[in-house]
Design a protein around this motif. Structure first.
Motif, short mmCIF file in Angstrom:
data_model
loop_
_atom_site.label_atom_id
_atom_site.label_comp_id
_atom_site.label_asym_id
_atom_site.label_seq_id
_atom_site.Cartn_x
_atom_site.Cartn_y
_atom_site.Cartn_z
N GLY A 209 1.46 -48.77 11.26
CA GLY A 209 1.86 -49.32 9.97
C GLY A 209 2.08 -48.24 8.94
N LEU A 210 2.40 -48.68 7.71
CA LEU A 210 2.64 -47.76 6.60
C LEU A 210 1.32 -47.26 6.03
CD1 LEU A 210 5.44 -49.69 4.66
CD2 LEU A 210 5.73 -47.80 6.27
N LEU A 211 1.29 -45.96 5.69
CA LEU A 211 0.17 -45.39 4.97
C LEU A 211 0.58 -45.23 3.50
CD1 LEU A 211 -0.91 -42.60 7.50
CD2 LEU A 211 -1.74 -44.95 7.33
N PHE A 212 -0.39 -44.92 2.65
CA PHE A 212 -0.08 -44.77 1.24
C PHE A 212 0.88 -43.61 1.03
CE2 PHE A 212 -3.83 -47.38 0.34
CZ PHE A 212 -3.29 -48.20 -0.64
N PRO A 213 1.87 -43.77 0.17
CA PRO A 213 2.84 -42.70 -0.07
C PRO A 213 2.26 -41.61 -0.97
CG PRO A 213 3.33 -44.57 -1.48
CD PRO A 213 2.20 -45.00 -0.57
N ASN A 214 2.91 -40.45 -0.95
CA ASN A 214 2.59 -39.35 -1.84
C ASN A 214 3.75 -39.16 -2.80
OD1 ASN A 214 0.12 -38.66 -0.48
ND2 ASN A 214 1.35 -37.71 1.13
N ILE A 215 3.47 -39.19 -4.09
CA ILE A 215 4.49 -39.10 -5.13
C ILE A 215 4.18 -37.89 -5.99
CG2 ILE A 215 5.63 -40.29 -7.04
CD1 ILE A 215 4.61 -42.92 -5.84
N GLY A 216 5.19 -37.07 -6.28
CA GLY A 216 4.94 -35.90 -7.11
C GLY A 216 6.22 -35.28 -7.62
N GLU A 226 7.00 -39.11 -0.51
CA GLU A 226 6.73 -38.99 0.93
C GLU A 226 6.06 -40.26 1.42
OE1 GLU A 226 3.84 -36.35 3.86
OE2 GLU A 226 4.71 -35.40 2.06
N GLN A 227 6.64 -40.88 2.45
CA GLN A 227 6.13 -42.14 2.98
C GLN A 227 5.68 -41.97 4.43
OE1 GLN A 227 5.57 -45.51 1.65
NE2 GLN A 227 4.41 -45.13 3.51
N PRO A 228 4.38 -41.79 4.68
CA PRO A 228 3.89 -41.66 6.06
C PRO A 228 3.91 -43.01 6.78
CG PRO A 228 2.33 -40.75 4.44
CD PRO A 228 3.31 -41.59 3.70
N VAL A 229 4.29 -42.97 8.05
CA VAL A 229 4.27 -44.14 8.93
C VAL A 229 3.40 -43.79 10.13
CG1 VAL A 229 5.62 -45.76 10.28
CG2 VAL A 229 6.59 -44.79 8.18
N TYR A 230 2.36 -44.58 10.36
CA TYR A 230 1.41 -44.29 11.44
C TYR A 230 1.76 -45.12 12.67
CZ TYR A 230 -2.95 -43.95 14.04
OH TYR A 230 -3.88 -43.75 15.03
N TRP A 231 1.73 -44.49 13.84
CA TRP A 231 2.04 -45.16 15.11
C TRP A 231 0.86 -44.96 16.05
CZ3 TRP A 231 6.20 -43.34 19.15
CH2 TRP A 231 6.27 -44.29 20.19
N ASN A 232 0.15 -46.04 16.34
CA ASN A 232 -0.98 -46.00 17.27
C ASN A 232 -0.43 -46.22 18.68
OD1 ASN A 232 -3.65 -45.91 18.18
ND2 ASN A 232 -3.80 -48.13 18.10
N ILE A 233 -0.06 -45.15 19.33
CA ILE A 233 0.61 -45.25 20.63
C ILE A 233 -0.33 -45.79 21.69
CG2 ILE A 233 1.90 -43.95 22.36
CD1 ILE A 233 2.51 -41.89 20.16
N ALA A 234 -1.54 -45.26 21.75
CA ALA A 234 -2.55 -45.65 22.74
C ALA A 234 -3.91 -45.28 22.17
CB ALA A 234 -2.29 -44.93 24.08
#
Length: 738
Positions: A209-216, A226-234
């Motif tokens: 899912g989406l993680l909190f973005p970084n704005i600066g 910056e918009q991190p997207v986390y992928w739990n592959i296994a």
């Protein structure tokens, strides 16, 4: 009925409670006495009045209480039909269990259909401050949980600084995900974000899912998002992909892949900017890093650390989570090692990605070390240290070389509670094959060199303990004098190049090493005494509270080695001082004073007042009289302190007294309620950019501002002091005692 009531608790709690990874407001408490629950597989019903209908239905009126082994339901009216398979309760219904309280206008339970429905609900979690409402809560044994027109917040009643509202939330049976439709996020009652659909985890396991973005914003990158997207592959693999949008430079892609096995772990980072619009030629820019640590077998380990960048200014312009803007080398090394009780072996390939116009360093391709030690009797020990390495340099003006070193030694160690005695003799045999060329600038180098050096050492230390406690009978005082005599034979070494050798600093610990250089290319001759002492104050829990060490080397003869010409018969006086004054005050200092000029050559000082991670003030000073022809004289202050219950500030300021200018200033302020927080940070520091010739600029500054927003309950939060870890210097504790 028992199974359905248990399921609703697990499902609803999993949705909201699994995200609670931070300290929230103190939740509103509600009464729940587990001793009042019904025995296993039983249901108890009580009311002011009851009416039985043909032994198939029952109608309960007034103060109705339905108790199961896991929960309790209170209502004004309840009707039980079909021999207890269907229950309908209405009129100010209250559902309670160990984790959840739900107020509702009606509850309907059908065990044949495995269906539980609650209308117009208000829910509150017991262990956290998560709460909300739902027009309809429907739990089906076949389809799972469904919530219609649902809200959620971690804020207290009457202070909903933020909340989320969805038209529908569905959590399928045995599904690790929930689905939310038409979701709006509100701040202060104002909608600020809308998602037509999103999925969220309903278990404590990691989920994609989406993680909190970084704005600066900074003068280097411009405004950035910056918009991190986390992928739990296994369970043992995951990845994070983070697009970074910069108005000055374009769109950068940052990725991280991690893996974890029982005996191995590693991570791979890739960052790529296809076109940097801030450069005249729209250069592509990249960074990569691979890190691996693991065991091949019981005794064999494998380690890899490999990094690279596209250009010298990458870290300065775009930043890095792994390197500092002042770093000049990026590691590229891989190693295999073997450990046993008597034998250690390692083979390392050591390379560097050099940043800027620094003299190209030697690569060890490879470097092998073998150490063996064994007891030859009750008091005699034998040790063999050996090394073989091939050094390579890309510059034609510097020779490559193959070096083999063997160092057998015999020692007589004697250790007791009152001190230590050591007598040791060693032979240092080194052989070089140097690949010379006509452009090699050092004419006296020889292709083949064999060097044999003998060394003897006598070392002793004593431990004196004061039997009487000092300072109001709170501390034990120990004084540990130590002395060493060292003799090393002389052999001229100007015919050997410098491959991994640099001068050592004159610190207290280095005084007893007996060598003035790292590596093996220069081994200075010695005929010297080293005297030193350490005093300690130890409390009644055997914790060091104060440590003071001081020492000096006394040369009986001048060194004959050209690289080690000494100007006096004594080394610099070296001292170190650590003191935990009390639970809040800490002091650290080290100093080296030249005996000939009586001037301080190097010193550092740090004092810190610290209550906890969020309340600290630190002052430090660093002085070096001569560092590559420059004098370093810097003073810094770092602080983190709350203004009141909601506002917190941090700050850091470093000034170069020699150049009369501020080298870094940093400030951050945070507003925090019990359910959300916002941070704003500002920073201005030397850019440390490299010019076209590879030299660092010393007059350009970079400034920037950053914004971080946290919704508690659906994100994580670090302590305020983590803001101080940002920037060039960052925050470090002054020292660590045991």
């Amino acid at each position: 009925m028992i199974k359905l009531i248990s399921t609703i608790t697990l499902s609803v709690s999993a949705f909201f409670v699994s995200a609670q990874t931070v300290d929230l407001c103190v939740p509103e408490n509600f009464d729940f006495d587990p001793t009042l629950l019904a025995p296993d597989k039983q249901i108890k019903v009580s009311s002011d009045a009851a009416q039985m209908i043909q032994n198939r239905s029952a109608l309960f009126n007034g103060n109705v209480s339905i108790t199961s082994p896991t929960s309790m339901i209170n209502a004004d009216v309840a009707q039980i039909d079909n021999n207890g398979k269907q229950v309908i309760a209405s009129g100010d219904v209250l559902y309670r269990d160990s984790a959840l309280e739900v107020e509702s206008q009606g509850v309907e339970l059908n065990s044949d259909l495995k269906l539980l429905q609650m209308q117009d609900t208000e829910y509150q979690f017991k262990e956290t401050s998560g709460r909300g409402s739902a027009n309809l809560l429907s739990l089906s044994g076949e389809q799972g949980l469904r919530l219609e027109h649902v809200t959620f917040t971690t804020c207290p009643k009457g202070g909903e600084d933020w909340k989320m509202a969805a038209s529908e939330i569905i959590i399928g049976k045995d599904s690790p995900f929930g689905e939310a439709y038409n979701t709006k996020f509100y701040l202060g009652g104002v909608p600020v974000f809308w998602l037509p659909y999103f999925a969220f985890p309903v278990t404590a396991e990691r989920q994609s899912g989406l993680l909190f973005p970084n704005i600066g914003s900074s003068s280097s990158t411009g405004a950035e998002y910056e918009q991190p997207v986390y992928w739990n592959i296994a369970p043992n693999y995951d990845a994070t992909v983070a697009p970074r949008f910069m108005t000055n430079r374009g769109v950068q892609l940052k990725t991280e892949f991690r893996y974890l096995f029982q005996q191995n772990q590693g991570e791979l980072q890739l960052e790529y900017l296809p076109e940097d619009t801030d450069t005249t030629s729209n250069d592509e820019r990249y960074f990569y890093r691979y890190l691996h640590q693991g065991k091949i077998s019981k005794n064999w380990n494998l380690n890899v650390d490999f990094s690279g960048i596209s250009d010298d200014n990458y870290i300065v312009d775009l930043g890095s989570d792994y390197y500092n803007r002042a770093d000049t080398h990026l590691y590229r090394q891989a190693g295999l090692s073997y450990y046993s009780s008597n034998l250690d072996f390692s083979i390392q390939f050591r390379d560097f990605d050099v940043v800027g116009d620094h003299p190209d360093v030697y690569r060890a391709l490879p470097e092998m070390k073998l150490n063996y030690d064994t007891d030859l009797g009750e008091y005699l020990e034998f040790n063999l240290a050996s090394e073989a390495a091939y050094f390579e340099n890309k510059l034609d003006s510097k020779p490559n070389a193959f070096r083999v070193h063997i160092e057998p030694s015999l020692s007589i160690p004697y250790q007791r509670a009152w001190g230590e005695l050591l007598a040791e003799v060693s032979v240092l045999q080194t052989y070089y094959e140097q690949e010379l060329s006509p452009v090699t600038p050092v004419a006296q180098l020889e292709e083949n060199v064999s060097r044999t050096i003998g060394q003897g050492r006598l070392y002793g230390s004593l431990i004196f303990e004061n039997e009487d406690l000092v300072l109001d009978n709170q501390f034990m005082l120990t004084i540990e004098p130590k002395a060493q005599y060292l003799y090393t034979s002389f052999e001229e070494q100007d015919n050997i190049g410098l491959y991994d050798t640099t001068p050592l600093l004159t610190t207290f610990n280095n005084l007893f090493r007996g060598q003035e250089f790292t590596g093996l290319d220069r081994i200075n001759d010695n005929n010297q005494f080293t005297l030193g002492a350490t005093a300690r104050l130890v409390d009644q829990q055997n914790r060091e509270k104060l440590v003071l060490s001081i020492g000096q080397i006394f040369y009986l003869e001048d060194s004959k080695l050209i690289s080690s010409v000494r100007e006096n018969n004594r080394s610099a006086l070296a001292a170190e001082f650590d003191w935990q004054v009390n639970q809040r005050w800490f002091l650290h200092s080290d100093i080296q004073v030249a005996t000939q000029t009586q001037k301080v050559e190097r010193s550092s000082f740090a004092t810190e007042y610290r209550i906890d991670d969020d309340k600290l003030i630190q002052m430090n000073h660093r002085f070096i009289r001569d560092l590559s022809g420059e004098k370093i004289n810097q003073f810094g202050v770092s602080a983190s302190w709350p203004i009141n219950e909601s506002w917190h500030w941090v700050g850091r300021w470093y000034r170069d007294a020699e150049l009369s200018r501020t080298t870094e200033s940093f400030a951050g302020i945070q507003y925090e309620s019990c359910c959300w927080a916002v941070r704003v940070t500002y920073q201005r520091n030397l850019s440390n950019r490299f010019d076209d010739g590879g030299l660092r600029t010393t007059d350009e500054f970079d400034s920037g501002i950053a914004l971080q927003f946290v919704i508690k309950g659906i994100g994580s939060r670090k302590s305020n002091s983590d803001m101080l870890e940002q920037g060039m210097f960052g925050y470090r504790q002054p020292y660590v005692l045991n």
